[in-house]
Design a protein around this motif. Structure first.
Motif, PDB file in Angstrom:
ATOM      1  N   GLY A  61       0.741  -1.263  -0.072  1.00 13.80           N
ATOM      2  CA  GLY A  61      -0.071  -0.128   0.004  1.00 13.80           C
ATOM      3  C   GLY A  61       0.708   1.291   0.098  1.00 13.80           C
ATOM      4  N   VAL A  62       2.134   1.171  -0.613  1.00  7.73           N
ATOM      5  CA  VAL A  62       2.987   2.279  -0.170  1.00  7.73           C
ATOM      6  C   VAL A  62       3.553   2.782  -1.721  1.00  7.73           C
ATOM      7  CG1 VAL A  62       5.332   3.217   0.457  1.00  7.73           C
ATOM      8  CG2 VAL A  62       3.748   1.615   2.102  1.00  7.73           C
ATOM      9  N   GLY A  63       3.385   4.045  -1.951  1.00 10.40           N
ATOM     10  CA  GLY A  63       3.556   4.665  -3.278  1.00 10.40           C
ATOM     11  C   GLY A  63       4.965   5.213  -3.275  1.00 10.40           C
ATOM     12  N   LEU A  64       5.382   5.899  -4.468  1.00  9.47           N
ATOM     13  CA  LEU A  64       6.759   6.235  -4.494  1.00  9.47           C
ATOM     14  C   LEU A  64       6.836   7.792  -3.978  1.00  9.47           C
ATOM     15  CD1 LEU A  64       9.766   6.230  -5.622  1.00  9.47           C
ATOM     16  CD2 LEU A  64       8.745   7.256  -7.622  1.00  9.47           C
ATOM     17  N   THR A  65       7.631   8.106  -3.270  1.00  9.74           N
ATOM     18  CA  THR A  65       7.910   9.377  -2.821  1.00  9.74           C
ATOM     19  C   THR A  65       8.985   9.902  -3.870  1.00  9.74           C
ATOM     20  OG1 THR A  65       7.420   9.249  -0.421  1.00  9.74           O
ATOM     21  CG2 THR A  65       8.643  11.151  -0.964  1.00  9.74           C
ATOM     22  N   HIS A  66       8.862  10.965  -4.652  1.00  9.02           N
ATOM     23  CA  HIS A  66       9.855  11.325  -5.832  1.00  9.02           C
ATOM     24  C   HIS A  66      10.658  12.165  -5.161  1.00  9.02           C
ATOM     25  CE1 HIS A  66      10.939  13.354  -9.497  1.00  9.02           C
ATOM     26  NE2 HIS A  66      10.775  12.144 -10.044  1.00  9.02           N
ATOM     27  N   GLU A  67      11.888  12.022  -5.488  1.00  6.92           N
ATOM     28  CA  GLU A  67      12.996  13.067  -5.145  1.00  6.92           C
ATOM     29  C   GLU A  67      13.930  12.920  -6.409  1.00  6.92           C
ATOM     30  OE1 GLU A  67      14.308  15.021  -3.095  1.00  6.92           O
ATOM     31  OE2 GLU A  67      12.852  14.766  -1.471  1.00  6.92           O
ATOM     32  N   PRO A  68      13.888  14.254  -7.027  1.00  7.35           N
ATOM     33  CA  PRO A  68      14.474  14.741  -8.531  1.00  7.35           C
ATOM     34  C   PRO A  68      15.946  14.502  -8.330  1.00  7.35           C
ATOM     35  CG  PRO A  68      13.532  16.551  -7.559  1.00  7.35           C
ATOM     36  CD  PRO A  68      12.990  15.491  -6.574  1.00  7.35           C
ATOM     37  N   GLY A  69      16.558  14.380  -7.069  1.00  8.91           N
ATOM     38  CA  GLY A  69      18.218  14.182  -7.086  1.00  8.91           C
ATOM     39  C   GLY A  69      18.919  12.940  -7.520  1.00  8.91           C
ATOM     40  N   PHE A  70      17.697  11.785  -7.579  1.00 11.24           N
ATOM     41  CA  PHE A  70      18.197  10.491  -7.827  1.00 11.24           C
ATOM     42  C   PHE A  70      18.287  10.778  -9.636  1.00 11.24           C
ATOM     43  CE2 PHE A  70      16.774   9.835  -3.537  1.00 11.24           C
ATOM     44  CZ  PHE A  70      17.230   8.885  -3.112  1.00 11.24           C
ATOM     45  N   HIS A  71      19.416  10.173 -10.180  1.00 14.46           N
ATOM     46  CA  HIS A  71      19.160  10.163 -11.703  1.00 14.46           C
ATOM     47  C   HIS A  71      19.601   8.817 -12.249  1.00 14.46           C
ATOM     48  CE1 HIS A  71      19.316  14.744 -12.016  1.00 14.46           C
ATOM     49  NE2 HIS A  71      19.926  14.711 -10.890  1.00 14.46           N
ATOM     50  N   GLN A  72      18.664   8.433 -12.907  1.00 17.41           N
ATOM     51  CA  GLN A  72      18.794   7.241 -13.825  1.00 17.41           C
ATOM     52  C   GLN A  72      19.359   7.286 -15.223  1.00 17.41           C
ATOM     53  OE1 GLN A  72      17.933   4.025 -13.332  1.00 17.41           O
ATOM     54  NE2 GLN A  72      17.893   3.167 -15.335  1.00 17.41           N
ATOM     55  N   PHE A  73      19.378   8.681 -15.648  1.00 25.09           N
ATOM     56  CA  PHE A  73      20.009   9.002 -17.020  1.00 25.09           C
ATOM     57  C   PHE A  73      19.723   7.802 -18.118  1.00 25.09           C
ATOM     58  CE2 PHE A  73      24.052  11.423 -15.459  1.00 25.09           C
ATOM     59  CZ  PHE A  73      23.294  12.612 -15.639  1.00 25.09           C
ATOM     60  N   ASP A  74      18.314   7.709 -18.548  1.00 27.17           N
ATOM     61  CA  ASP A  74      18.018   7.113 -19.750  1.00 27.17           C
ATOM     62  C   ASP A  74      18.012   7.851 -20.815  1.00 27.17           C
ATOM     63  OD1 ASP A  74      17.741   4.547 -18.878  1.00 27.17           O
ATOM     64  OD2 ASP A  74      15.751   5.092 -17.895  1.00 27.17           O
ATOM     65  N   VAL A  75      19.367   8.570 -20.962  1.00 28.00           N
ATOM     66  CA  VAL A  75      19.498   9.385 -22.470  1.00 28.00           C
ATOM     67  C   VAL A  75      20.793   8.739 -22.869  1.00 28.00           C
ATOM     68  CG1 VAL A  75      18.070  11.375 -21.857  1.00 28.00           C
ATOM     69  CG2 VAL A  75      20.574  11.304 -21.036  1.00 28.00           C
ATOM     70  N   LYS A  76      21.178   9.193 -24.174  1.00 27.41           N
ATOM     71  CA  LYS A  76      22.312   8.890 -24.665  1.00 27.41           C
ATOM     72  C   LYS A  76      23.149   9.836 -25.354  1.00 27.41           C
ATOM     73  CE  LYS A  76      20.326   4.320 -26.760  1.00 27.41           C
ATOM     74  NZ  LYS A  76      20.230   3.497 -27.821  1.00 27.41           N
ATOM     75  N   GLY A  77      24.428   9.900 -25.068  1.00 24.52           N
ATOM     76  CA  GLY A  77      25.367  11.058 -25.468  1.00 24.52           C
ATOM     77  C   GLY A  77      25.699  11.913 -24.504  1.00 24.52           C
ATOM     78  N   ASN A  78      25.570  13.239 -24.766  1.00 20.55           N
ATOM     79  CA  ASN A  78      25.825  14.282 -24.141  1.00 20.55           C
ATOM     80  C   ASN A  78      24.860  14.673 -22.984  1.00 20.55           C
ATOM     81  OD1 ASN A  78      26.958  16.536 -22.970  1.00 20.55           O
ATOM     82  ND2 ASN A  78      27.331  17.798 -24.838  1.00 20.55           N
ATOM     83  N   ALA A  79      25.236  14.641 -21.789  1.00 23.47           N
ATOM     84  CA  ALA A  79      24.203  14.909 -20.664  1.00 23.47           C
ATOM     85  C   ALA A  79      24.211  16.294 -20.143  1.00 23.47           C
ATOM     86  CB  ALA A  79      24.181  13.726 -19.477  1.00 23.47           C
ATOM     87  N   LEU A  80      25.091  17.272 -20.846  1.00 25.37           N
ATOM     88  CA  LEU A  80      25.123  18.471 -20.375  1.00 25.37           C
ATOM     89  C   LEU A  80      23.829  19.359 -19.939  1.00 25.37           C
ATOM     90  CD1 LEU A  80      27.050  21.174 -20.064  1.00 25.37           C
ATOM     91  CD2 LEU A  80      26.416  21.516 -22.410  1.00 25.37           C
ATOM     92  N   GLY A  81      22.886  18.887 -20.735  1.00 26.34           N
ATOM     93  CA  GLY A  81      21.595  19.662 -20.614  1.00 26.34           C
ATOM     94  C   GLY A  81      20.848  19.262 -19.501  1.00 26.34           C
ATOM     95  N   ILE A  82      20.882  18.164 -19.097  1.00 29.11           N
ATOM     96  CA  ILE A  82      20.458  17.488 -17.732  1.00 29.11           C
ATOM     97  C   ILE A  82      21.241  18.111 -16.611  1.00 29.11           C
ATOM     98  CG2 ILE A  82      19.867  15.405 -16.493  1.00 29.11           C
ATOM     99  CD1 ILE A  82      19.148  14.015 -19.009  1.00 29.11           C
ATOM    100  N   LEU A  83      22.322  18.173 -16.617  1.00 29.75           N
ATOM    101  CA  LEU A  83      23.339  18.388 -15.402  1.00 29.75           C
ATOM    102  C   LEU A  83      22.997  20.134 -15.215  1.00 29.75           C
ATOM    103  CD1 LEU A  83      26.308  16.294 -15.835  1.00 29.75           C
ATOM    104  CD2 LEU A  83      24.540  15.858 -14.505  1.00 29.75           C
ATOM    105  N   THR A  84      22.930  20.668 -16.320  1.00 28.43           N
ATOM    106  CA  THR A  84      23.040  22.406 -16.112  1.00 28.43           C
ATOM    107  C   THR A  84      21.505  22.638 -15.997  1.00 28.43           C
ATOM    108  OG1 THR A  84      22.653  22.466 -18.697  1.00 28.43           O
ATOM    109  CG2 THR A  84      25.088  22.844 -17.572  1.00 28.43           C
TER     110      THR A  84
END
Length: 487
Positions: free
Chosen positions: A260-283
């Motif tokens: 009966g427990v749902g996810l408490t979302h914390e955006p500081g955890f990063h999965q990184f499901d992109v390819k190549g240059n992650a500059l945009g996500i980090l900035t």
């Protein structure tokens, strides 16, 4: 004729004497009561405000003490194939003197592999046999069951510890945690309540496939000890119902949902499901602290002219100085040149040669490789990355960070990433060679962590650098200060 009758002197009767005494007693009682009330009010007024404040805080926030790193148990999923190659990543963040936890592999390592740097790494444990569990995802890896059961095995190993355990945190051998930020983030939550904390994928397609409300394992996730202990009791019987799921994180998610427990979302955890240059996500990082990075092979090194490992080690050199400020974004404007300056502390400074509204600056630049279809739909706002590198923001990458032992001022220096572009030597930000950013250590309390506010920055006057250096100061915004283009 006498109009007035002479008044004769008389002695008071006994009844009138009694009445007078009763009245006097009543008046005296009222007077004593008033004096007592005034004295009581005076005493309470004279009590130190700090004492009263401490009283109310002790009754309301007695369970809100900061979580420390030694309150956390780590369970790290690995394998005999990957551990020898990825233990260097774990060395970046693991502190053997303060941390507790273990690494799970499927079979014993060789003596050399098991004892290399073992004193500075978490201990290695061989996972229990999982052959009795079915796995039916076509083309998948049944190691997912073993990784999922690391929750059960970790809890069994540490739930009788004499030292306090508040949280269990799980990730992979290529999940890089920022320990202080992790502990401070978890301090917002009551570990005696049931919490499942993490983040979903950046990719809408991945979330649609595996779950928008699931903590993806590559970015890591946390279970409060109260939840983990109950989950462990029923875990094996639960995962038997889910042979058709792909990963270990999917199985854990399913069993948490059954409680009966749902996810408490914390955006500081990063999965990184992109390819190549992650500059945009980090900035364009959230105002929440950076908690983790998932170093997957399809992500380019986050600093130019570097390997993946050395790039992350370089980022950690800044995080060691001011962990809670790492990647925190501040935006300011140069009115003279109409520039927009974005400081992603400890990583980069970007300068647009034009004014952009803050809401546009905060959109994530699509610097990574597009995948097409739903794989190119993301869970955040994006803006186009110009196909011509010379039309993109001028980027300066962090060179080094230092802290003054005198006043605690932190200085971070950023050097321009060279692009072969022609430019106006007067008005273009490409004329700059170096950016120097001055700040103090960021240390938010629980209230500020729950309701974070972006900090402001100012362009500082410089006169002796020949126009090649810009200096910026980062500070708390004033109460009613707005971040906008001042004309």
């Amino acid at each position: 004729m006498r109009l007035f009758r002479p008044v004769s002197k008389t002695h008071p009767s006994s009844s009138s004497t009694v009445s007078a005494r009763m009245i006097n007693c009543i008046l005296l009682s009222i007077l004593i009561s008033l004096v007592y009330l005034l004295v009581s009010l005076s005493v309470s007024t004279l009590q130190p405000k700090d004492t009263l404040k401490a009283y109310f805080l002790s009754s309301q926030d007695q369970d809100q003490s900061l979580t420390k790193i030694d309150h956390i148990i780590f369970g790290i999923g690995s394998s005999t194939k990957w551990w020898p190659k990825r233990r260097e990543y774990v060395k970046l963040w693991w502190d053997a003197q303060r941390m507790r936890g273990c690494v799970f592999v499927e079979r014993p390592l060789s003596y050399l592999e098991n004892h290399t740097d073992s004193h500075i790494l978490p201990p290695i444990y061989v996972s229990e046999d999982t052959t009795r569990f079915r796995y039916t995802w076509r083309g998948g890896d049944r190691n997912a069951i073993r990784i999922a059961r690391s929750v059960l095995e970790t809890v069994r190993m540490f739930n009788t510890s004499s030292e306090e355990v508040r949280w269990y945190v799980f990730g992979y051998d290529n999940t890089i945690f920022v320990p202080e930020n992790l502990a401070r983030t978890l301090s917002k939550y009551d570990h005696t309540s049931w919490h499942y904390v993490g983040a979903s994928s950046e990719s809408y397609h991945q979330n649609s496939k595996f779950g928008h409300d699931m903590a993806f394992g590559g970015g890591g996730f946390a279970l409060s000890s109260s939840l983990a202990n109950v989950l462990a009791k029923n875990f094996d019987s639960c995962i038997e119902r889910y042979p058709h799921l792909f990963g270990g994180d999917s199985r854990i998610h399913a069993c948490v949902l059954e409680l009966g427990v749902g996810l408490t979302h914390e955006p500081g955890f990063h999965q990184f499901d992109v390819k190549g240059n992650a500059l945009g996500i980090l900035t364009s990082h959230s105002t929440r602290p950076l908690v983790s990075l998932h170093l997957v092979p399809h992500i380019d090194p986050i600093f130019p002219n570097s390997t993946t490992f050395s790039a992350v080690r370089h980022l950690f050199s800044a995080a060691e100085v001011d962990p809670l400020r790492i990647l925190q974004l501040s935006v300011c404007y140069d009115r003279w040149y109409s520039w927009t300056i974005s400081v992603s502390w400890g990583y980069s400074v970007q300068i647009e040669g034009k004014h952009l509204y803050l809401r546009d600056v905060l959109r994530t630049q699509e610097t990574w490789k597009p995948s097409g279809g739903l794989a190119s739909v993301y869970t955040f706002n994006t803006r186009e990355n110009h196909p011509d590198p010379c039309q993109r923001p001028v980027t300066f990458f962090m060179d080094h960070v230092s802290s003054s032992p005198v006043d605690g001022t932190i200085k971070s220096v950023y050097k321009q990433a060279y692009e072969n572009c022609t430019y106006d030597p007067i008005s273009s930000p490409r004329k700059l060679e170096e950016i120097r950013v001055f700040s103090t250590r960021l240390d938010p309390d629980i209230k500020q962590l729950k309701a974070p506010r972006r900090q402001c920055c100012d362009i500082l006057p410089t006169s002796s650098t020949g126009g090649k250096v810009m200096e910026i100061g980062i500070r708390e915004c004033k109460e009613d200060e707005l971040i906008y283009i001042h004309s």
